[in-house]
Design a protein around this motif. Structure first.
Motif: not given
Length: 437
Positions: A319-339
């Motif tokens: 993953p990578a994180v900036a502020g309260n958003r964390v992003f991660v690759g999941s096969r062909n999808l790039l997903l963003g989550f709110d911490l």
């Protein structure tokens, strides 16, 4: 439930001041592995679409793996077969042809993996070089090591005052050991002054911490803060060691992990991707580094996840994180989550609030800079608005690229620094993109 967050900006600013030009000093920007550059302000969502290839390096032997790229000012360093080579990010007499292709300005001989830049020193494999490789003799210059690390046999006593302090980035951390031997986290004096003898100079460690005993597979990730080192055991958990070598923090439960999955330490948060219990798919997990939320006991405190994502695909990235958003690759999808999402109970794991479909597998961790998330895949690199505004519709946000460069090659995590995007490919080349001059 809101996860508490304490800014790491003061430490990051200190690191920026010590290094030149806010160097991209490790593969994941800093030794806490955020995958985000908080100092980039030139490339923005308003102008990222105008990024254009300005130059590229000549191809190299990399056995199909995109080379590692580090950046220091207008110089960048590339892992090459036989040594780490230094290039200029700006067209110069070393570049010719169309497209503009550049030869190296200098070489760190025998350093195939430029793992980090600390101050004025480039570390490659088990040796240290002056980062200003152009100062070495030859044409083009070829640098021999300033000093090399003596093999570590262990064990040794550690002086805690040498291990961690506010100048922790003046220490070089390495792993040693195998699954049939003890493994230690070993620290050397980055300046090559302490515990060093001979000419050429050879250096012994200034400290060593036993992190995995015999019979426990070697660790899969390390993160260093001003007062702790966090290490992932491949088949167990995350442990936090203090300067004396004592375990003071540990995640609980059975969290199996994969190779080369980093730990992110982001303020009071520890973020990992791991498989929860007997699950076959990974999740993003957040733990409280202060040992309060979801934690109990002492020496070490034992901590449960205080936030978890929904299961990711089996083929996920760091993953990578900036502020309260964390992003991660999941096969062909790039997903963003709110911490900060109110789904901290693992029984009601969090769904993504942001996603982008690449149509092909992501091959490396995302990179974040100035509100833009970049990610590499099997056919090139793409950039998106991390906030879910420009180019995005719906809830959760479904985003289309603000910029892309489809090279047809598998690429690594882009490095975003000093108004440039550095993209390394499996053919051994690095392409540098910049805004119109």
């Amino acid at each position: 439930m809101r996860i508490r967050f304490r800014s790491t900006m003061l430490v990051a600013v200190a690191l920026c001041l010590v290094t030149t030009g806010c160097a991209w000093g490790t593969e994941r920007f800093g030794r806490t592995n955020p995958g985000a550059n908080p100092f980039e302000s030139t490339i923005s969502t308003a102008n990222v679409a105008t990024l254009t290839a300005s130059l590229r390096t000549d191809p190299a032997i990399t056995f199909g793996f995109p080379p590692v790229v580090l950046v220091r000012g207008n110089r960048f360093y590339v892992s090459r077969f036989g040594g780490a080579e230094m290039f200029t990010a700006d067209p110069s007499s070393s570049c010719a042809g169309s497209p503009l292709t550049c030869a190296p300005l200098a070489t760190a001989v025998g350093a195939p993996d430029p793992v980090q830049i600390i101050g004025d020193t480039l570390f490659g494999n088990d040796r240290a070089f002056p980062a200003a490789l152009e100062s070495c003799a030859g044409g083009p210059p070829a640098c021999a090591p300033s000093w090399t690390e003596n093999p570590f046999a262990g064990p040794m006593s550690s002086d805690g005052t040498l291990a961690f302090d506010q100048m922790h980035f003046q220490r070089h951390y390495v792993h040693t050991g195998t699954h049939i031997q003890p493994e230690y986290l070993v620290g050397y004096d980055a300046a090559g002054q302490k515990n060093c003898t001979g000419s050429p100079k050879h250096c012994d460690p200034v400290f060593a911490i036993l992190v995995t005993p015999v019979g426990r597979q070697w660790s899969a990730g390390t993160a260093v803060t001003h007062d702790r080192v966090y290490v992932r055991d491949l088949y167990s958990s995350v442990q936090g060691y203090d300067a004396s070598g004592a375990v003071v923090w540990q995640s609980t439960g059975s969290y199996t992990t994969g190779f080369e999955r980093s730990i992110i330490v982001d303020g009071d948060r520890i973020i990992v991707t791991a498989q929860f219990g007997a699950e076959s798919e990974s999740r993003l997990m957040v733990f409280d580094a202060t040992g309060v939320q979801g934690c109990s006991g002492s020496q070490p405190v034992l901590c449960h996840p205080i936030w978890m994502s929904e299961p990711l695909d089996e083929f996920d990235t760091q993953p990578a994180v900036a502020g309260n958003r964390v992003f991660v690759g999941s096969r062909n999808l790039l997903l963003g989550f709110d911490l900060t999402a109110t789904c901290a109970d693992p029984a009601s794991a969090c769904a993504p609030v942001w996603q982008a479909d690449f149509g092909t597998a992501l091959t490396a961790a995302p990179t974040i800079a100035n509100g833009i998330v970049f990610a590499g895949s099997e056919d090139g690199v793409r950039a998106f608005d991390a906030a879910g505004g420009a180019g995005c519709t719906g809830v959760p946000a479904a985003c289309t690229p603000l910029w892309s460069a489809q090279s047809g090659e598998t690429v690594a995590s882009p490095v975003i620094a000093n108004g440039h995007a550095f993209v390394s490919s499996a053919d051994g080349t690095v392409t540098v993109y910049q805004l119109p001059i």
